[in-house]
Design a protein around this motif. Sequence first.
Motif, PDB file in Angstrom:
ATOM      1  N   MET A  38       0.843  -1.200   0.000  1.00 21.46           N
ATOM      2  CA  MET A  38       0.000   0.000   0.000  1.00 21.46           C
ATOM      3  C   MET A  38       0.883   1.256   0.000  1.00 21.46           C
ATOM      4  O   MET A  38       1.949   1.253   0.614  1.00 21.46           O
ATOM      5  N   ALA A  39       0.456   2.315  -0.665  1.00 23.22           N
ATOM      6  CA  ALA A  39       1.219   3.567  -0.681  1.00 23.22           C
ATOM      7  C   ALA A  39       1.312   4.113   0.739  1.00 23.22           C
ATOM      8  O   ALA A  39       0.408   3.925   1.543  1.00 23.22           O
ATOM      9  N   ASP A  40       2.473   4.790   1.040  1.00 21.66           N
ATOM     10  CA  ASP A  40       2.657   5.329   2.386  1.00 21.66           C
ATOM     11  C   ASP A  40       1.528   6.275   2.760  1.00 21.66           C
ATOM     12  O   ASP A  40       1.090   6.334   3.879  1.00 21.66           O
ATOM     13  N   ARG A  41       1.082   7.048   1.777  1.00 18.63           N
ATOM     14  CA  ARG A  41       0.057   8.027   2.110  1.00 18.63           C
ATOM     15  C   ARG A  41      -0.817   8.308   0.900  1.00 18.63           C
ATOM     16  O   ARG A  41      -0.388   8.191  -0.245  1.00 18.63           O
ATOM     17  N   MET A  45      -9.176  -2.170  -3.293  1.00 19.30           N
ATOM     18  CA  MET A  45      -8.744  -2.438  -4.679  1.00 19.30           C
ATOM     19  C   MET A  45      -7.248  -2.192  -4.803  1.00 19.30           C
ATOM     20  O   MET A  45      -6.743  -1.164  -4.357  1.00 19.30           O
ATOM     21  N   THR A  46      -6.556  -3.132  -5.406  1.00 22.07           N
ATOM     22  CA  THR A  46      -5.105  -3.034  -5.517  1.00 22.07           C
ATOM     23  C   THR A  46      -4.664  -1.755  -6.245  1.00 22.07           C
ATOM     24  O   THR A  46      -5.219  -1.404  -7.287  1.00 22.07           O
ATOM     25  N   GLU A  47      -3.633  -1.123  -5.668  1.00 29.29           N
ATOM     26  CA  GLU A  47      -3.060   0.055  -6.355  1.00 29.29           C
ATOM     27  C   GLU A  47      -2.147  -0.372  -7.502  1.00 29.29           C
ATOM     28  O   GLU A  47      -1.647   0.484  -8.236  1.00 29.29           O
ATOM     29  N   GLN A  48      -1.897  -1.679  -7.627  1.00 29.00           N
ATOM     30  CA  GLN A  48      -1.081  -2.164  -8.753  1.00 29.00           C
ATOM     31  C   GLN A  48      -1.704  -1.755 -10.087  1.00 29.00           C
ATOM     32  O   GLN A  48      -1.042  -1.795 -11.123  1.00 29.00           O
ATOM     33  N   ARG A  49      -2.946  -1.394 -10.071  1.00 31.50           N
ATOM     34  CA  ARG A  49      -3.585  -0.942 -11.320  1.00 31.50           C
ATOM     35  C   ARG A  49      -2.843   0.259 -11.904  1.00 31.50           C
ATOM     36  O   ARG A  49      -2.847   0.463 -13.120  1.00 31.50           O
ATOM     37  N   PRO A  60      -6.355   2.937  -2.505  1.00 30.47           N
ATOM     38  CA  PRO A  60      -6.371   1.488  -2.199  1.00 30.47           C
ATOM     39  C   PRO A  60      -7.795   0.920  -2.143  1.00 30.47           C
ATOM     40  O   PRO A  60      -8.013  -0.159  -1.586  1.00 30.47           O
ATOM     41  N   TYR A  61      -8.756   1.651  -2.652  1.00 33.82           N
ATOM     42  CA  TYR A  61     -10.146   1.158  -2.678  1.00 33.82           C
ATOM     43  C   TYR A  61     -10.852   1.780  -3.882  1.00 33.82           C
ATOM     44  O   TYR A  61     -10.303   2.653  -4.560  1.00 33.82           O
TER      45      TYR A  61
END
Length: 405
Positions: free
Chosen positions: A1-4, A72-76, A61-62
Amino acid sequence: MADRILTSAEVPAYVAARPALRDLIDPGTLTVTEVGDGNLNLVFVCADATGRRLVLKQALPYVRLVGPEWPMTEQRAVREAAALEVHGALSEHVCKLVDFDPEAYVLALEDLSDHEVFRTRLNAGGAHEGVPERLAEYLADVAFGTSIASLTEAEFRGRAAAAINPELCEITEDLVFTEPFLGAERNSVRPALDTLVAELRADPAWQAAAMAMKRSFLSTQETLLHGDLHTGSVFVRGSAHDGDLSVRAFDPEFACYGPIGFDLGMLWANLLFAGARAAALGESARAEALFGTLDTSWDTFTQRLRGHWPKRRASERYPDAYLDGWLTAIRADAFGFAGCEAARRTVGLAKVSDLETLDDARYAVVGTAMLRLSRTLLVDRATLTPQRVAEAAAGELRAAERAPR
Ligand code: SR1
Ligand code: MG
């Protein structure tokens, strides 16, 4: 997940800390506006005192449309950045990627503030001429450049494997192919469409055709798809008349390897929504012209792909007759995918403003016509032509207007 998760106030410090960005725009004089109105992401438009501009897009992240309860994955964002690079190398009709930060899942994109979203323009009655055809060029260029028409089998397999995007594809599998046809809690329509939705639920031919398209989406790896090419994923500026037409596809976070007809079908269904809306608003000539864009864009697509054909790899293996068969299959697929999109944007979770902003009477006409057209597009996909779809759309609208309510 991204730090912020970035806020507008934090964007100047983010830009200052990122070497690829701080030379492009002055973080010290930045004004930042969050403009994201899509279903998934944050979008910041940044401008400095000298007028230089940049867009930052961060994957949350959603799913923004629903909230943190749908993670929802941020890998998108990784998939989107990769697709922008590959597509951008093949076509001028793609939003330019300036920078990608894979730790924070932030894409820096060219500023297109002098453009407008194509759907917004269409809903306001604006010009469409030339846009579907430019998008068809883009799709043909990508179809040729990312398929076995120009890649070795080994390159092709590697690219398809690298583009895997299972979480976003699952959204498409559920929202586009399953839920509109088999039912879901999150579906909804206004009461005028209840009877027709019940007919859909009891129509095995309609449902089976949708499931055949789902199978095709899941099991065909042909090209690097945009994955969500509706009219809200396209920026436009100017018009074919003034010679200043600019068309840029953006937002390919649903990118994956899939059937070539998928993006065309998504685009066609959304053009049909625009035409149906125009018809319901009494703009019959405009509606006819919009329905006619299926034919003109298909024509452009085929000419463009035929133009690339002499450059194909291993031409001794792929005779010209192969291209004819390929095009026939792509067109039938595109009709089928358009049929799925027509139903899901009417019934499913993610709707379109073309339909949703209409009053109840017009909503009933457009919603009925688009649902009936969905069935035709799906069930008759192998024998349809763009002209027949245009006639069917106009016919369904006339019938829906005459229907007692
Ligand atoms: C939960 S995301 C819903 C829809 O928005 C995107 O633009 C795609 O079309 C997706 O199906
Ligand atoms: Mg989108």
